[in-house]
Design a protein around this motif. Structure first.
Motif, PDB file in Angstrom:
ATOM      1  N   ASP A 138      13.243  -7.745   5.755  1.00 56.04           N
ATOM      2  CA  ASP A 138      13.600  -6.342   6.043  1.00 56.04           C
ATOM      3  C   ASP A 138      14.461  -5.712   4.961  1.00 56.04           C
ATOM      4  OD1 ASP A 138      12.202  -6.518   8.377  1.00 56.04           O
ATOM      5  OD2 ASP A 138      13.945  -6.846   9.652  1.00 56.04           O
ATOM      6  N   LYS A 158      11.223  -9.719   1.257  1.00 59.70           N
ATOM      7  CA  LYS A 158      10.276  -8.956   2.061  1.00 59.70           C
ATOM      8  C   LYS A 158      10.690  -7.488   2.099  1.00 59.70           C
ATOM      9  CE  LYS A 158       8.085 -10.878   5.433  1.00 59.70           C
ATOM     10  NZ  LYS A 158       7.667 -11.519   6.709  1.00 59.70           N
ATOM     11  N   ASP A 160      10.852  -3.931   3.492  1.00 61.12           N
ATOM     12  CA  ASP A 160      10.760  -3.422   4.858  1.00 61.12           C
ATOM     13  C   ASP A 160       9.515  -2.557   5.044  1.00 61.12           C
ATOM     14  OD1 ASP A 160      11.803  -0.939   6.869  1.00 61.12           O
ATOM     15  OD2 ASP A 160      12.157  -2.986   7.543  1.00 61.12           O
ATOM     16  N   GLY A 161       8.797  -2.833   6.140  1.00 61.12           N
ATOM     17  CA  GLY A 161       7.531  -2.154   6.398  1.00 61.12           C
ATOM     18  C   GLY A 161       7.639  -0.656   6.595  1.00 61.12           C
ATOM     19  N   ILE A 164       6.452   0.852   3.583  1.00 57.79           N
ATOM     20  CA  ILE A 164       5.069   0.541   3.203  1.00 57.79           C
ATOM     21  C   ILE A 164       4.077   1.460   3.907  1.00 57.79           C
ATOM     22  CG2 ILE A 164       3.308  -1.260   3.156  1.00 57.79           C
ATOM     23  CD1 ILE A 164       5.738  -1.905   1.415  1.00 57.79           C
ATOM     24  N   ARG A 165       4.319   1.719   5.195  1.00 57.16           N
ATOM     25  CA  ARG A 165       3.341   2.428   6.031  1.00 57.16           C
ATOM     26  C   ARG A 165       2.863   3.745   5.433  1.00 57.16           C
ATOM     27  NH1 ARG A 165       5.985   1.245  11.477  1.00 57.16           N
ATOM     28  NH2 ARG A 165       4.576  -0.212  12.509  1.00 57.16           N
ATOM     29  N   GLU A 194       5.510  -5.859   3.985  1.00 62.63           N
ATOM     30  CA  GLU A 194       5.207  -5.931   5.418  1.00 62.63           C
ATOM     31  C   GLU A 194       4.406  -4.706   5.853  1.00 62.63           C
ATOM     32  OE1 GLU A 194       8.992  -8.089   7.394  1.00 62.63           O
ATOM     33  OE2 GLU A 194       9.395  -6.055   6.707  1.00 62.63           O
ATOM     34  N   PHE A 195       3.799  -4.788   7.031  1.00 62.36           N
ATOM     35  CA  PHE A 195       3.105  -3.659   7.665  1.00 62.36           C
ATOM     36  C   PHE A 195       1.967  -3.106   6.799  1.00 62.36           C
ATOM     37  CE2 PHE A 195       6.965  -2.178  10.418  1.00 62.36           C
ATOM     38  CZ  PHE A 195       7.068  -3.465  10.923  1.00 62.36           C
ATOM     39  N   GLU A 197      -1.481  -2.106   6.507  1.00 65.27           N
ATOM     40  CA  GLU A 197      -2.450  -1.812   7.558  1.00 65.27           C
ATOM     41  C   GLU A 197      -3.759  -1.218   7.051  1.00 65.27           C
ATOM     42  OE1 GLU A 197      -0.210   0.582  10.268  1.00 65.27           O
ATOM     43  OE2 GLU A 197       1.048  -1.097  10.933  1.00 65.27           O
ATOM     44  N   GLY A 215       0.281  -8.064   7.303  1.00 64.87           N
ATOM     45  CA  GLY A 215       0.104  -6.952   8.231  1.00 64.87           C
ATOM     46  C   GLY A 215      -1.272  -6.953   8.868  1.00 64.87           C
TER      47      GLY A 215
END
Length: 224
Positions: A138, A158, A160-161, A164-165, A194-195, A197, A215
């Motif tokens: 995170d 890592k 934090d997602g 990324i989104r 992360e995340f 999608e 993800g």
């Protein structure tokens, strides 16, 4: 995402709770209560023991054949990092189930590390001496300081997602992802997004130079 030597599969074991009606309870619904009542050290012990106990059943081919090692990641809470007995517990579990240290990565949140930097660094150094890997989770979610990365002897960072989104539509998020990735590489850490999608986000991360992606765009979590 990038060509890596001696890389097998990477997977993370996620914790869920089943309620009295057989419904799955997400971690954010029970972890805060467990933290409040100081139950997380007991839960961490259960996670480590259960995961290592299932390791060879899950991955019977996991002997590092052909120089490739699969990596199983387990999350730990802040209070466990400063418990000297927890380190001894970890060593006993590895000896009991004969899982190679190098096949396990412990994931610790940035906020847990900063809460007790000295204790966390001591824990990280000890488990890495055993041969385990450590991921700082995170990063960027809290009041991050890149200066911490100079002193925390981790292996993975890592991103934090939350950044990324929407990174394809938000120039600020995109810039933050690039910055965290670049700084991580400067201090010798491999980066994980992360995340992830969508294929478009995955492709952009590859172009930026992020090392790994995690993800729903790659794999949806499934029961052990």
């Amino acid at each position: 995402l990038q060509d890596q030597e001696h890389e097998g599969r990477h997977f993370e074991i996620l914790l869920r709770m089943v309620d009295d009606n057989g419904q799955i309870v997400p971690p954010m619904a029970f972890i805060p209560a467990a933290e409040r009542f100081n139950l997380m050290p007991s839960i961490d012990r259960w996670v480590v023991s259960t995961a290592l106990g299932l390791y060879w059943k899950l991955l019977p081919e996991c002997h590092c054949s052909g120089g490739q090692c699969n990596t199983c990641t387990l999350n730990l809470s802040g209070p466990s990092l400063c418990d000297e007995l927890f380190l001894e517990f970890i060593k006993r579990q590895f000896a009991l189930y004969k899982v190679p240290y190098k096949n396990v990565c412990f994931e610790i949140t940035e906020t847990a590390v900063i809460a007790d930097l000295t204790g966390a660094i001591h824990f990280i150094e000890r488990v890495r001496q055993l041969g385990c890997h450590v991921a700082l989770d995170d990063f960027g979610a809290g009041l991050s300081s890149f200066s911490y990365l100079k002193t925390i002897p981790a292996d993975y960072l890592k991103i934090d997602g939350g950044f990324i989104r929407d990174m394809l539509n938000d120039p600020m998020d995109h810039a933050i992802v690039e910055a965290i990735n670049n700084i991580g590489h400067v201090v010798g850490l491999k980066t994980i997004a992360e995340f992830v999608e969508s294929d478009a986000i995955k492709q952009r991360l590859l172009e930026i130079g992020v090392d790994y992606a995690q993800g729903y765009g790659l794999h949806v979590p499934q029961p052990l």
